[in-house]
Design an enzyme around this catalytic site. Sequence first.
Site, PDB file in Angstrom:
ATOM      1  N   THR A  61       0.853  -1.195   0.000  1.00  0.00           N
ATOM      2  CA  THR A  61       0.000   0.000   0.000  1.00  0.00           C
ATOM      3  C   THR A  61       0.878   1.230   0.000  1.00  0.00           C
ATOM      4  O   THR A  61       2.060   1.168   0.323  1.00  0.00           O
ATOM      5  CB  THR A  61      -0.854   0.115   1.274  1.00  0.00           C
ATOM      6  N   ASP A  62       0.279   2.358  -0.307  1.00  0.00           N
ATOM      7  CA  ASP A  62       0.972   3.593  -0.041  1.00  0.00           C
ATOM      8  C   ASP A  62       0.659   4.007   1.390  1.00  0.00           C
ATOM      9  O   ASP A  62      -0.512   4.205   1.753  1.00  0.00           O
ATOM     10  CB  ASP A  62       0.567   4.704  -1.008  1.00  0.00           C
ATOM     11  N   TYR A  63       1.692   4.125   2.160  1.00  0.00           N
ATOM     12  CA  TYR A  63       1.602   4.578   3.547  1.00  0.00           C
ATOM     13  C   TYR A  63       0.353   4.013   4.230  1.00  0.00           C
ATOM     14  O   TYR A  63       0.075   2.824   4.123  1.00  0.00           O
ATOM     15  CB  TYR A  63       1.673   6.111   3.604  1.00  0.00           C
ATOM     16  N   SER A 121      -2.711   3.938   3.594  1.00  0.00           N
ATOM     17  CA  SER A 121      -3.917   4.039   2.764  1.00  0.00           C
ATOM     18  C   SER A 121      -4.969   2.982   3.108  1.00  0.00           C
ATOM     19  O   SER A 121      -6.129   3.143   2.732  1.00  0.00           O
ATOM     20  CB  SER A 121      -3.574   4.025   1.279  1.00  0.00           C
TER      21      SER A 121
END
Length: 776
Positions: A311-313, A315
């Site tokens: 994932t992005d950070y 998210s």
Amino acid sequence: MIKATQFLLAGAAAMALAACATTSEAAATPPASASATAVPIAPVEPEWARPDPKMDAFLDELMAKMTLQEKIGQLTLLTSDWESTGPTMREGYQQDIAAGRVGAIFNAYTAKYTRELQQMAVEGTRLKIPLLFGYDVIHGHRTIFPISLGEAASWDMEAIEKSARVSAAEASAEGIHWTFSPMVDIARDARWGRISEGAGEDVFLGSQIAKARVHGYQGDDLDAVDTVLATAKHFAAYGAAQAGRDYHTVDISERTLRDVYLPPFKAAADAGVATFMTSFNEYDGIPASGNKFLLTDVLRGEWGFDGFVVTDYTSINEMVPHGFSKDLAQAGEQALGAGVDMDMQGAVYMENLAKSVEEGRVDMARIDEAVRRVLEMKYRLGLFEDPYRYSDQARQEATLYKPEFLEAARDVARKSMVLLKNEGDVLPLTVQAKSIALIGPLGDSKTDMIGSWSAAGDRKTRPVTILEGLQARARDGVTVEYAKGASYDFDAEGKTDGFAEALALAEKSDVIIAAMGERWDMTGEAASRTSLDLPGNQTALLEKLVATGKPVVLVVLSGRPNTIAWADENVDAILHAWYPGTQGGHAVADVLFGDYNPSGKLPVTFPRTVGQVPIHYDMKNTGRPIELGAPGAKYVSRYLNTPNDPLYRFGYGLSYTTFGYSPATLSAASMGPEGSITASATVTNTGDRAGEEVVQLYVRDLVGSVTRPVQELKGFEKIMLQPGEARTVSFTLQPRDLAFTRADMSHGWEPGEFQLWIAPSSGAKASIPVTFTITE
Ligand code: BGC
């Protein structure tokens, strides 16, 4: 009601409209043989994904021993406390490592520190599974190259690949296994700060650059100790954030998704990228980290991607405020179910998944699948054989800032710069320019030279400023003096302190170089702007500098297109230098003094005003294109107060020499479904200096089952020509190169008529298109 009398149906425009009318009847009927024209989106198996029975046996045995908690640990990525690249930190990540609750760490580097952390995992946990170290190595690790958008302006795939190669060599020598790069988001809205991180607005150029970067980072062999895993991010359509505001909603059609935003991701997948990162935005109402259509149907199903998805950070956590998940437990279940393998920093999997499994809301097979993908990458990197192989102090010392890396950074930097204007050949600086006044907040600022996302780059001492670069190069009694004069801070608007000193310096000098633009962190993540003007009181000072009557060269340092229409009209020369990196000052001097002949071309359109945004060269024609109206006609697609045209078009950039283009010729006037056509033009260096030119091929599909862009880049070649030298450049096209998402959502081309240009930029209006057809 259409006021037909408003249209001036004259000459070519009338013919174009007539042609459209005739062929559109034909296009109303679907292509006779849809299958003959379909182009399958076939998976391409990367080299690293080759079957490895030894690995399979090893991982079968290991996974058989793992508890559920240990498995979830492998799906957890946490930041160290060295730096923060998002809104949250997690206390106690070292205890998490020692307890086997985490499989990967980011924002930690150096051979020493990664070794220490690795030791905690390998010596302190039951199964001794090594950690994976990730980091945002975006445009260099220690030796910083120009920002990614700047590199894209070089249109030089070898140079871009080299930059990624050097980044991988330095990062891997400091214990990094995995970079969160390349960012392959197409960006057409200069308000969005993250436009600086990608390759610009174009699908074709963006896809070529995606491939070059993946290959640069990963090399041919993931097992080689100087390569790192690459990440295609942010999947998907993050660049389409509404109103250019970061993290904002995206609402685009599936056709636009497939034709514009996905191709660079597919190119990265085909080049063998090891991992994908999700994006913060939603697509079609579903946040990317919970989007099964994107992460499973497209990525795994259509493209056959074999690596893992992170994932992005936070998210996954953010799916709660998105209004998609009622709580974190549900968010974790949705993310895993949609296809997210690893949770970055949110600790949602760590804290919730076990319970979700126990309560039967998560399929154990899906957890095993995700764990297996992560462990496979660790295996392929050789970490099970030697967990410390990247954390090697001696290699670190021998590798960082090697002279050849610094030279490569300088070379890519000068290749990235775009000469936007050069009236009266004020550049390159002549021997008559004995005294140079360097003025502006970016003239002597080390911090700004390397831009945002500059990894472990030192922004305090290493970067060469423009002042240092010019002074190092100035010879034969040439003096370079500096005055800051103005400020880029937003609140400097209206202030004039500093002007007097700058003007006094300007008055006594032969030429003024105004180094202006944006502070380094005005682009990048969470750095959107509603104005694209030079911030602060820079333009006010520029006006005063122009009023001195001295020649003025504006050097812009910035991570986005800026609205510099006033400067375009009033200064003598403009060089867009992006944030050029550690060696940036030398590279600027190389270009200004003519030691290097600029060859960069814009990878994004520069608007005249922010009101034109989003603006890109491959827009649609509309039913009322401006060309069909009499000048000033009302009922056409235009603005009342601004031309439709941008200030500088995609693909535009000047050189210190000039190039002539012959009309394009075609090997044949038509091609069948299995055929091809070769288009050629002869390009001549008509000036008196050697120079490089990016020769560009554009095509327009005149009529389709859905409307098609007015121009699409389909090829380019960068060539070096000596004065007077001519070279014929040829491009071969097959029908599959003209494929798009058709009315029935199939991917393929359609028979019909096409126009083609071989030109120095997307706006080379003088170059007359040639026409060809694809027959059924
Ligand atoms: C960014 C990503 C980056 C990640 C890790 C996020 O905020 O959107 O591009 O890779 O942080 O630093």
